[in-house]
Scaffold this motif. Structure first.
Motif, PDB file in Angstrom:
ATOM      1  N   UNK B  95      11.067  -1.618   1.526  1.00  0.00           N
ATOM      2  CA  UNK B  95      10.536  -2.460   0.440  1.00  0.00           C
ATOM      3  C   UNK B  95       9.693  -3.622   0.966  1.00  0.00           C
ATOM      4  N   UNK B  96       9.894  -4.028   2.216  1.00  0.00           N
ATOM      5  CA  UNK B  96       9.050  -5.106   2.768  1.00  0.00           C
ATOM      6  C   UNK B  96       7.563  -4.743   2.713  1.00  0.00           C
ATOM      7  N   UNK B  97       7.266  -3.456   2.806  1.00  0.00           N
ATOM      8  CA  UNK B  97       5.843  -3.080   2.874  1.00  0.00           C
ATOM      9  C   UNK B  97       5.105  -3.392   1.585  1.00  0.00           C
ATOM     10  N   UNK B  98       5.821  -3.467   0.467  1.00  0.00           N
ATOM     11  CA  UNK B  98       5.132  -3.852  -0.776  1.00  0.00           C
ATOM     12  C   UNK B  98       4.541  -5.251  -0.616  1.00  0.00           C
ATOM     13  N   UNK B 166       2.602  -1.905   8.503  1.00  0.00           N
ATOM     14  CA  UNK B 166       1.967  -2.591   7.371  1.00  0.00           C
ATOM     15  C   UNK B 166       1.931  -4.099   7.583  1.00  0.00           C
ATOM     16  N   UNK B 167       2.915  -4.630   8.261  1.00  0.00           N
ATOM     17  CA  UNK B 167       2.873  -6.057   8.604  1.00  0.00           C
ATOM     18  C   UNK B 167       1.670  -6.359   9.501  1.00  0.00           C
ATOM     19  N   UNK B 417       0.360  -1.684  -4.634  1.00  0.00           N
ATOM     20  CA  UNK B 417      -0.338  -2.572  -3.701  1.00  0.00           C
ATOM     21  C   UNK B 417      -1.282  -1.816  -2.766  1.00  0.00           C
ATOM     22  N   UNK B 418      -1.063  -0.520  -2.619  1.00  0.00           N
ATOM     23  CA  UNK B 418      -1.987   0.284  -1.818  1.00  0.00           C
ATOM     24  C   UNK B 418      -3.322   0.424  -2.547  1.00  0.00           C
TER      25      UNK B 418
END
Lengths: 658, 658
Positions: B95-98, B166-167, B417-418
């Motif tokens: 979920x962090x990637x959102x 993604x970070x 968000x992508x």
């Protein structure tokens, strides 16, 4: 094969019971049943199904205990009994049902043929089950061992009542087959426990709930029939009517979106839907509930009209094992779980008894010969969980339970013992009787006995069906002075038939079918001969144009059999480029050497030669068709049930015609 | 729209870096890159994409922080930082990637248009991320909070390196956009940590492993480009080459069945496959690895030839979100995840840079206008995770992420968000330059600037594309005495075009296309005008006959747009009975009032009236076609990207013609 033991055919009703069962079958009728037809006793003595049942009896069933041992199912029972130490084995909360379904299958097998070895194994495993039961009747190794004894907290996914249902079904079969009470006692104790816990608000019961996977409902009706205890029937009725009210969150998957009485189509997880509908048919039969009967008739028609594959296979989606939209009937991604085919047979049979209508047995025949039988290999040792209608050239298979390749056993091993129990109990789905006569639903060399208000009538049958269309019947037993009707189902696929009674022959105009039945009313005498000849010319079948998946395609059928092409029979290229010439005649070749003996159908066609069109496979619809026709080739089709018994390769049921 | 801030266009290379970036885009080139083309700067100033980007900037992006707050993503970061107490929220380890994808999107948006409000939000969330990082650089709220700090024990499903990727991508974007080091420092620290843990056996590193979901690989290449530190590139190369060797159990799903260098088709989870291939293209670009380049070319062709939907959508199966067999391209069960369309654009762009070939941008155009753009509603507030090509009449939808109805947000919210980050960075995919000139890949009203060995060249573009085919270009900047080539991509779908340079007009015979490029070499002068006119007649498209799902069907296309029928535009019955008359002409009607302004295509057809055929939808292929043709009707088709923006109802891209 030897005749069934009389003990199995006439196991005495338990003391105090008011049972009025009429056969050893898994579906009996209770004392107040409102069925149109009663199950009639039948034996399969030779022929197509006899061979399949021999493999089941000699190979599949005897391997069961070793497979259940190595998969951990029996270990879990010992663990729950405290007999050994260790860890629970298996990935699912319902692994106990593999044991119960095997016990049910083995019991039906014992009912028709004694076997000391099998009986010893059955009694050994029955003892394991009994030892694992908790003092208050509860039994589920997953919840006892993995969930620390927590009960009924996860009805949506826990499968506790589902497991109980298969235990009860096994116990009924075991009792009917052997007359022994041990497993039935376990089942009654568990059923009594469930009855003490579940009920409507205000009933004083602790939980108003249902199990996400129906099964206990049919089982409780059968337990009622076996014991005469009406509260089991009432508990089944309670469960059936609590679906669709949001107790499980309202999901269609769990049959909880809408009550059956209001539903207008089949939906959600196919096996769950079908087991629930079977229970509804049982209830309508036992109680005369006209609304449940109407719901069954309505939903059966919605299913067959819009959601059934040509093979009788059910369930369009892999990801929820569920029905799709109307006419959403994919080929390569057809799910068609083997268990759904079995559940369909069970439901349709109950509808046949309830209504007396032949179309239910039409679907049973189609399902048995195609969507069901493909689930087990010819050698009885490998299984399909899903039954696609197409496997492409160069198919890459993820493996696992959803593979389109046969597998020795599954992580979720619901299908193999389910196949075993249907094959072992197949004679229960063949014939019925009523006060007016005997109805033959399925044709096999064997013996059929009906009951006319206590007066037995019997016929024997000889046939090479489904390879040949002639079915010879001989009256074996009949009252001397009372006419009765011998009803022969003329299958829905059959466009032409003749029937000979003694020296008189009729065609389909002289002896027409009414609602699927050819009814021959006579004052019969022992030795009277009837020969029904069903025309078996191979045929090309097309689908309703709303079935998008097969637009422009036809399928080859012959009699009740759906055919397919397999790569191995059609060398010289792949199957994905094949085009069938629909104007060329079809030829029939019986091949006793092939796949245990099958009749093949030979068609004409060609392979399309498709030119390399660059990197994009879509082009103007006005341009020339990409590619040219190759030379004419012979296409050899085999019965669908026999596919995937040789080397891996492509397979197609539906064939493009242009 | 305002010009980009110069800070974003020319953010200085970090001290000690040997970076030679040529644009603000997400794909730069390293110092030794072997690319055929370099990314060129572009601005979108008006027109189709400008409108979509305005909605992204004004509606979608500003709603992000609130959605991330209410879904718990920001809460998890605070929790990991020890700033609050409570429970982890969310169902997935990734979920962090959102958050990271939103930060990346917002950074690209800031790069082109300063916004105090957005900048404040970005810096607030960057601080939350920084605070959640552990002292040694590790950062993943799921593993920190739910797994008790356990790390790298579940590489198959844990998504730890995926999240890191993604970070890193977000950090690179943030640094390029704002010049601020804070998020880049977090990313470098995490990348250094990963580099200290992962490596080949014998390297002295603790773990020889890869993440089940590729993403960190492209991110590490970008981090190399941003920092000049070659070990990030080497780490990316290590990861890419460790796939396919069984480190994750050999599953195709995780890209672990076969190394890319040996693979002959795309397989497994579509997004995973495409992100991995994007990284391989990056590596081939930076290192000149000819084998990786060849693998990319081979697999791209296998994908487009056999596994790509007409919309550019990728992924045939719901249950593993994966590619199917060749030519297995279902309509209603097309998965076509929005993220897969985005990943496809990212991979194809890297292949376009690497090879200079126009076909990669042909697929980008098709994907952007169809399979990608359908993923977000016209109002920017609702999303599709899956993008089917057909929704049947009476479709019942299970809801959830895999719904064919637009949803406000998802449990697995990867797609929204992508979409935001691709729309915010769209100008990065429009143009390239090399020493010989400037190449325009996608047409939009805007400004394109190339670089000829340090000499800038620029053109401006005005166009109503895709509604109209005229594209007017004006040379804005050019060296006085040096001829160069303006290369215009003539789309693969375009059968007819004209081009005017000054007063001279050419048709496609006089000015032919070579490999997709119309190359105009001149000694240009500022103010020179070029008008490319692409013929936009609507067309009917058919598929390779091996695409079983659309046999007997055509699709309507116009320019780069795929069209569909929606129920709401075609009343008087459902869509499932519609037949298109393929010999009747197609008409074009621009409707400024409809769906934000679309050009509709009007075709002719009829509804089939299908008689009730009883309970079985299969019948002899020789019998009369069931049903009759209804009267002729007008069929109104809208662009596929605009579907599902009004009431629920059926939708079809492919239409039966008989």
């Amino acid at each position: 094969m030897p005749r069934p033991r009389s003990a199995a055919l006439s196991s005495p009703a338990p003391a105090g019971s008011d049972q009025a069962g009429t056969s050893t079958g898994p579906v009996r009728l209770g004392p107040g049943a409102k069925a149109a037809l009663a199950p009639a006793a039948a034996e399969v003595r030779a022929g197509f199904w006899s061979t399949r049942r021999e493999v089941n009896a000699r190979i599949s069933l005897p391997q069961g205990p070793d497979l259940l041992e190595s998969a951990g199912n029996l270990h879990n029972l010992r663990l729950a009994a405290g007999a050994v130490e260790g860890e629970f084995r298996g990935a699912y909360p319902f692994v106990d049902t593999d044991v119960y379904k095997w016990l049910e299958a083995a019991s039906w097998q014992l009912a028709k043929e004694p076997s000391g070895g099998l009986e010893t194994e059955v009694e050994r495993i029955v003892s394991l089950v009994a030892d694992a039961q908790q003092p208050d009747g509860y039994l589920n190794t997953w919840f006892q061992l993995v969930k620390g004894g927590e009960r009924y907290k996860d009805l949506r996914w826990g499968h506790e009542l589902y497991c109980a249902g298969h235990l009860i079904q096994a116990a009924v079969a075991h009792h009917r087959a052997t007359g022994r009470p041990q497993l039935l006692d376990v089942a009654r104790k568990f059923a009594d426990h469930i009855d003490s816990v579940f009920g409507l608000p205000g009933s004083g019961k602790e939980i108003d709930g249902i199990d996400g996977h129906p099964e206990v409902e049919t089982a409780l009706v059968e337990l009622y029939r076996e014991t005469g205890k009406r509260r089991y029937l009432e508990l089944a009725g309670y469960f059936v009517d609590r679906f669709g009210h949001g107790l499980l969150g309202g999901e269609a998957y769990c049959q909880d979106r809408v009550p059956l009485r209001e539903a207008d189509t089949v939906e959600g997880h196919a096996v769950r839907q079908l087991y629930l509908l079977a229970a509804a048919a049982d209830l309508a039969t036992e109680t005369g509930d006209a609304e449940l009967r109407a719901a069954g008739e309505r939903l059966w028609r919605a299913m067959t009209t819009t959601k059934t594959h040509l093979t009788g296979g059910l369930g369009a989606h892999h990801d929820e094992e569920d029905f799709g939209d109307p006419y959403e009937l994919p080929n390569e991604r057809a799910y068609c779980e083997t268990c759904a085919a079995i559940a369909s047979v069970q439901w349709s049979w109950r509808m046949a008894l309830l209504t007396g209508e032949a179309r239910y047995s039409d679907l049973i025949e189609r399902t048995l010969y195609n969507g069901f039988l493909a689930g087990v290999s010819l050698d009885g040792e490998r299984w399909l969980y899903v039954n696609p209608l197409q496997v492409r050239d160069g198919h890459t298979d993820p493996g696992g339970d959803q593979s389109a390749r046969r597998t020795r056993w599954f992580r979720c091993a619901c299908c193999p013992p389910n196949v075993m129990r249907l094959l072992a109990s197949l004679e229960h789905y063949l014939a019925t009787s009523d006060t007016g006569g005997l109805q033959i639903h399925q044709y096999t060399t064997g013996h059929y006995t009906g009951d006319l208000d206590g007066t037995p009538v019997a016929v024997s049958v000889e046939t090479e069906y489904p390879w040949q269309g002639a079915i010879s019947l001989t009256v074996e037993e009949t009252p001397a002075d009372r006419p009765w009707t011998l009803s022969l189902r003329v299958p829905q696929w059959c466009a032409e038939y003749r029937v000979r009674c003694g020296d008189t022959e009729y065609d389909q105009h002289d002896a027409p079918v009414a609602d699927g039945w050819l009814r021959l009313e006579r004052a019969w005498a022992p030795g009277d001969r009837i020969v029904l000849e069903l025309a078996l010319a191979p045929r090309l079948t097309a689908a309703d144009p709303r079935v998008d998946a097969v637009r422009g395609c036809v399928a080859i059928e012959r009699g009740p059999l759906v055919y397919c092409l397999e790569q191995v029979d059609n060398p010289g290229g792949g199957l994905d480029d094949i085009v069938l010439n629909r104007t060329a005649p079809l030829a029939v070749r019986h091949r006793p050497d092939l796949l245990g003996g099958v009749t093949t159908v030979v068609a004409s066609g060609h392979r399309r030669r498709i030119a390399d069109a660059g990197w994009w496979p879509y082009a103007s619809a006005d341009s020339e068709a990409p590619g040219t026709d190759g030379p004419p080739i012979e296409l050899t089709a085999i019965p669908y049930y026999a596919w995937a018994n040789r080397q891996d390769g492509g397979m197609r049921v539906w064939l493009p015609t242009s």
